[in-house]
Motif scaffolding. Sequence first.
Motif, PDB file in Angstrom:
ATOM      1  N   ALA A 252       0.836  -1.207   0.000  1.00  0.00           N
ATOM      2  CA  ALA A 252       0.000   0.000   0.000  1.00  0.00           C
ATOM      3  C   ALA A 252       0.867   1.252   0.000  1.00  0.00           C
ATOM      4  O   ALA A 252       0.579   2.214  -0.726  1.00  0.00           O
ATOM      5  CB  ALA A 252      -0.930  -0.013   1.208  1.00  0.00           C
ATOM      6  N   PHE A 253       1.939   1.231   0.801  1.00  0.00           N
ATOM      7  CA  PHE A 253       2.855   2.368   0.841  1.00  0.00           C
ATOM      8  C   PHE A 253       3.507   2.597  -0.520  1.00  0.00           C
ATOM      9  O   PHE A 253       3.569   3.726  -1.009  1.00  0.00           O
ATOM     10  CB  PHE A 253       3.924   2.136   1.911  1.00  0.00           C
ATOM     11  N   ALA A 254       3.987   1.531  -1.134  1.00  0.00           N
ATOM     12  CA  ALA A 254       4.634   1.650  -2.443  1.00  0.00           C
ATOM     13  C   ALA A 254       3.650   2.166  -3.485  1.00  0.00           C
ATOM     14  O   ALA A 254       4.002   3.012  -4.314  1.00  0.00           O
ATOM     15  CB  ALA A 254       5.209   0.299  -2.869  1.00  0.00           C
ATOM     16  N   ASP A 255       2.424   1.682  -3.452  1.00  0.00           N
ATOM     17  CA  ASP A 255       1.407   2.150  -4.395  1.00  0.00           C
ATOM     18  C   ASP A 255       1.098   3.629  -4.180  1.00  0.00           C
ATOM     19  O   ASP A 255       1.004   4.396  -5.135  1.00  0.00           O
ATOM     20  CB  ASP A 255       0.124   1.319  -4.261  1.00  0.00           C
ATOM     21  N   ALA A 256       0.938   4.023  -2.928  1.00  0.00           N
ATOM     22  CA  ALA A 256       0.590   5.405  -2.607  1.00  0.00           C
ATOM     23  C   ALA A 256       1.698   6.381  -2.970  1.00  0.00           C
ATOM     24  O   ALA A 256       1.428   7.521  -3.363  1.00  0.00           O
ATOM     25  CB  ALA A 256       0.258   5.525  -1.121  1.00  0.00           C
ATOM     26  N   THR A 257       2.940   5.942  -2.862  1.00  0.00           N
ATOM     27  CA  THR A 257       4.074   6.828  -3.138  1.00  0.00           C
ATOM     28  C   THR A 257       4.683   6.609  -4.520  1.00  0.00           C
ATOM     29  O   THR A 257       5.631   7.288  -4.888  1.00  0.00           O
ATOM     30  CB  THR A 257       5.181   6.633  -2.078  1.00  0.00           C
ATOM     31  N   ARG A 258       4.129   5.633  -5.243  1.00  0.00           N
ATOM     32  CA  ARG A 258       4.643   5.255  -6.567  1.00  0.00           C
ATOM     33  C   ARG A 258       6.108   4.831  -6.509  1.00  0.00           C
ATOM     34  O   ARG A 258       6.881   5.067  -7.432  1.00  0.00           O
ATOM     35  CB  ARG A 258       4.467   6.390  -7.566  1.00  0.00           C
ATOM     36  N   ALA A 259       6.474   4.201  -5.412  1.00  0.00           N
ATOM     37  CA  ALA A 259       7.854   3.739  -5.241  1.00  0.00           C
ATOM     38  C   ALA A 259       8.113   2.534  -6.139  1.00  0.00           C
ATOM     39  O   ALA A 259       7.273   1.655  -6.268  1.00  0.00           O
ATOM     40  CB  ALA A 259       8.101   3.359  -3.792  1.00  0.00           C
ATOM     41  N   ASP A 260       9.277   2.515  -6.771  1.00  0.00           N
ATOM     42  CA  ASP A 260       9.691   1.377  -7.585  1.00  0.00           C
ATOM     43  C   ASP A 260      10.291   0.273  -6.731  1.00  0.00           C
ATOM     44  O   ASP A 260      10.286  -0.890  -7.113  1.00  0.00           O
ATOM     45  CB  ASP A 260      10.735   1.804  -8.627  1.00  0.00           C
ATOM     46  N   GLU A 261      10.845   0.661  -5.585  1.00  0.00           N
ATOM     47  CA  GLU A 261      11.462  -0.308  -4.698  1.00  0.00           C
ATOM     48  C   GLU A 261      11.426   0.217  -3.275  1.00  0.00           C
ATOM     49  O   GLU A 261      11.287   1.416  -3.054  1.00  0.00           O
ATOM     50  CB  GLU A 261      12.902  -0.619  -5.105  1.00  0.00           C
ATOM     51  N   ILE A 262      11.530  -0.696  -2.347  1.00  0.00           N
ATOM     52  CA  ILE A 262      11.583  -0.342  -0.932  1.00  0.00           C
ATOM     53  C   ILE A 262      12.787  -1.069  -0.337  1.00  0.00           C
ATOM     54  O   ILE A 262      12.965  -2.258  -0.560  1.00  0.00           O
ATOM     55  CB  ILE A 262      10.298  -0.775  -0.192  1.00  0.00           C
ATOM     56  N   MET A 263      13.604  -0.332   0.404  1.00  0.00           N
ATOM     57  CA  MET A 263      14.750  -0.930   1.077  1.00  0.00           C
ATOM     58  C   MET A 263      14.361  -1.211   2.524  1.00  0.00           C
ATOM     59  O   MET A 263      13.787  -0.362   3.189  1.00  0.00           O
ATOM     60  CB  MET A 263      15.955  -0.001   1.009  1.00  0.00           C
ATOM     61  N   ILE A 264      14.665  -2.401   2.980  1.00  0.00           N
ATOM     62  CA  ILE A 264      14.307  -2.833   4.324  1.00  0.00           C
ATOM     63  C   ILE A 264      15.568  -3.016   5.153  1.00  0.00           C
ATOM     64  O   ILE A 264      16.556  -3.574   4.679  1.00  0.00           O
ATOM     65  CB  ILE A 264      13.548  -4.183   4.279  1.00  0.00           C
ATOM     66  N   THR A 265      15.520  -2.551   6.385  1.00  0.00           N
ATOM     67  CA  THR A 265      16.586  -2.817   7.344  1.00  0.00           C
ATOM     68  C   THR A 265      15.925  -3.210   8.662  1.00  0.00           C
ATOM     69  O   THR A 265      14.780  -2.851   8.909  1.00  0.00           O
ATOM     70  CB  THR A 265      17.519  -1.602   7.528  1.00  0.00           C
ATOM     71  N   THR A 266      16.620  -3.963   9.444  1.00  0.00           N
ATOM     72  CA  THR A 266      16.064  -4.382  10.728  1.00  0.00           C
ATOM     73  C   THR A 266      17.136  -4.273  11.802  1.00  0.00           C
ATOM     74  O   THR A 266      18.302  -4.533  11.539  1.00  0.00           O
ATOM     75  CB  THR A 266      15.490  -5.814  10.643  1.00  0.00           C
TER      76      THR A 266
END
Length: 70
Positions: free
Chosen positions: A27-41
């Motif tokens: 949902a976040f990627a769709d709302a922001t039109r992001a092509d990719e999301i980087m994850i860190t933990t």
Amino acid sequence: MRIGRQAKIKEDNAWSLVLHLRERLTAFADATRADEIMITTAVFDHAARRRSYELLAGAFGLTAPGAGSG
């Protein structure tokens, strides 16, 4: 046998959380039109950190290069 049941419950709960995260990240990627999301933990234990990435990757249908071979 009880330990196996507890481990299964723990894994099921983790998977449920991962599926929820997939929904939220999508949902976040769709709302922001992001092509990719980087994850860190911020998990200190290497094995636990790796497992968290594996669960999340699995929720998106991704695997590491060479995974499952060998």
